[in-house]
Scaffold this motif. Structure first.
Motif, PDB file in Angstrom:
ATOM      1  N   SER A 109      77.540  -5.914  95.489  1.00  0.00           N
ATOM      2  CA  SER A 109      78.084  -5.677  96.822  1.00  0.00           C
ATOM      3  C   SER A 109      78.009  -4.205  97.194  1.00  0.00           C
ATOM      4  N   GLU A 110      78.331  -3.320  96.236  1.00  0.00           N
ATOM      5  CA  GLU A 110      78.316  -1.877  96.490  1.00  0.00           C
ATOM      6  C   GLU A 110      76.904  -1.374  96.784  1.00  0.00           C
ATOM      7  N   MET A 111      75.924  -1.931  96.086  1.00  0.00           N
ATOM      8  CA  MET A 111      74.560  -1.416  96.180  1.00  0.00           C
ATOM      9  C   MET A 111      73.655  -2.244  97.091  1.00  0.00           C
ATOM     10  N   ASN A 112      74.238  -3.313  97.649  1.00  0.00           N
ATOM     11  CA  ASN A 112      73.451  -4.169  98.533  1.00  0.00           C
ATOM     12  C   ASN A 112      72.264  -4.790  97.783  1.00  0.00           C
ATOM     13  N   LEU A 113      72.570  -5.294  96.588  1.00  0.00           N
ATOM     14  CA  LEU A 113      71.563  -5.946  95.752  1.00  0.00           C
ATOM     15  C   LEU A 113      72.015  -7.353  95.420  1.00  0.00           C
ATOM     16  N   SER A 114      71.138  -8.146  94.861  1.00  0.00           N
ATOM     17  CA  SER A 114      71.523  -9.468  94.367  1.00  0.00           C
ATOM     18  C   SER A 114      72.197  -9.299  93.007  1.00  0.00           C
ATOM     19  N   GLU A 115      73.063 -10.235  92.680  1.00  0.00           N
ATOM     20  CA  GLU A 115      73.790 -10.164  91.405  1.00  0.00           C
ATOM     21  C   GLU A 115      72.843 -10.240  90.217  1.00  0.00           C
ATOM     22  N   ILE A 116      71.800 -11.060  90.317  1.00  0.00           N
ATOM     23  CA  ILE A 116      70.861 -11.188  89.207  1.00  0.00           C
ATOM     24  C   ILE A 116      70.101  -9.889  88.993  1.00  0.00           C
TER      25      ILE A 116
END
Length: 229
Positions: A172-179
């Protein structure tokens, strides 16, 4: 008789700076009697010009040199970044001088004449401290080399991991997917050879890397793009 504090320091070097030749000879004889390497110098300038190997070492320094005050020279050593344990000796010592030397980082202060065993014991302690410093610097250098193998994104992830955030929170912080975060975390742990989060924290502290600090009043976040990497 060999001192137990110095008998295992054959690869170390003891440097002696004193403008009195008899003192230099006496200390050189003492060091060689316990199979230690010693290098003597009549001036601070000679010592600075000498090519010093990266081995445990210490400096035995006379407070009153012919062309330079020993305490002033100690300050020059500190300011130059030369990290070497210093043992002071003097024939004119007093309490005030001893206090100044110790506050400036000297490990010990000897008034001439001194007991040979006291000097040998102090040298052993100084060499042990310098050996620990060299080992620490070698460890940090290895860590730095490992850290530089991280990709820019992996380096960006590290402070969030150090802060104890879960993969979902980092995503969420980095605007990435969890995987994607999970993969980056795994790479960080592998490349830094970190066995656990506490181990990673210790290594990051040695490298001067700080945990991420959350914003006090975060504004509204933009929509995330799970495919961004």
């Amino acid at each position: 008789m060999k001192s137990s504090s110095t008998s295992d320091w054959r690869d170390a070097v003891v440097y002696v700076v004193d403008d009195e030749a008899p003192v230099r000879r006496a200390l050189a004889t003492l060091m060689r009697s316990v199979d230690m390497r010693v290098e003597t110098f009549s001036s601070a300038e000679e010592f600075l010009q000498f090519a010093r190997p990266a081995v445990p070492s210490c400096l035995i320094l006379d407070v009153r040199l012919r062309n330079k005050n020993g305490l002033a020279f100690q300050q020059e050593i500190v300011q130059s970044g030369l990290r070497i344990p210093v043992l002071f000796m003097t024939g004119h010592g007093d309490i005030e001088m001893s206090v100044k030397a110790m506050k400036a980082g000297a490990m010990d202060f000897f008034a001439k004449p001194f007991r040979d065993q006291d000097m040998l014991d102090a040298i052993g302690h100084a060499l042990a401290r310098d050996a620990a410093r060299l080992a620490s610097e070698h460890m940090v250098a290895g860590l730095r080399a490992s850290y530089e193998t991280l990709s820019p994104r992996e380096k960006e992830v590290v402070p969030f991991i150090l802060a104890g955030l879960l993969n979902k929170q980092i995503a969420s912080e980095m605007n990435l997917s969890e995987i994607t975060v999970k993969v980056h975390r795994g790479q960080v742990m592998r490349k830094l050879n970190a066995r656990s989060l506490p181990d990673l924290v210790r290594k990051a502290e040695a490298l001067g890397i700080k945990p991420h600090e959350p914003r006090d009043s975060p504004g509204p976040r933009a929509g995330t793009d799970g495919a961004r990497q």
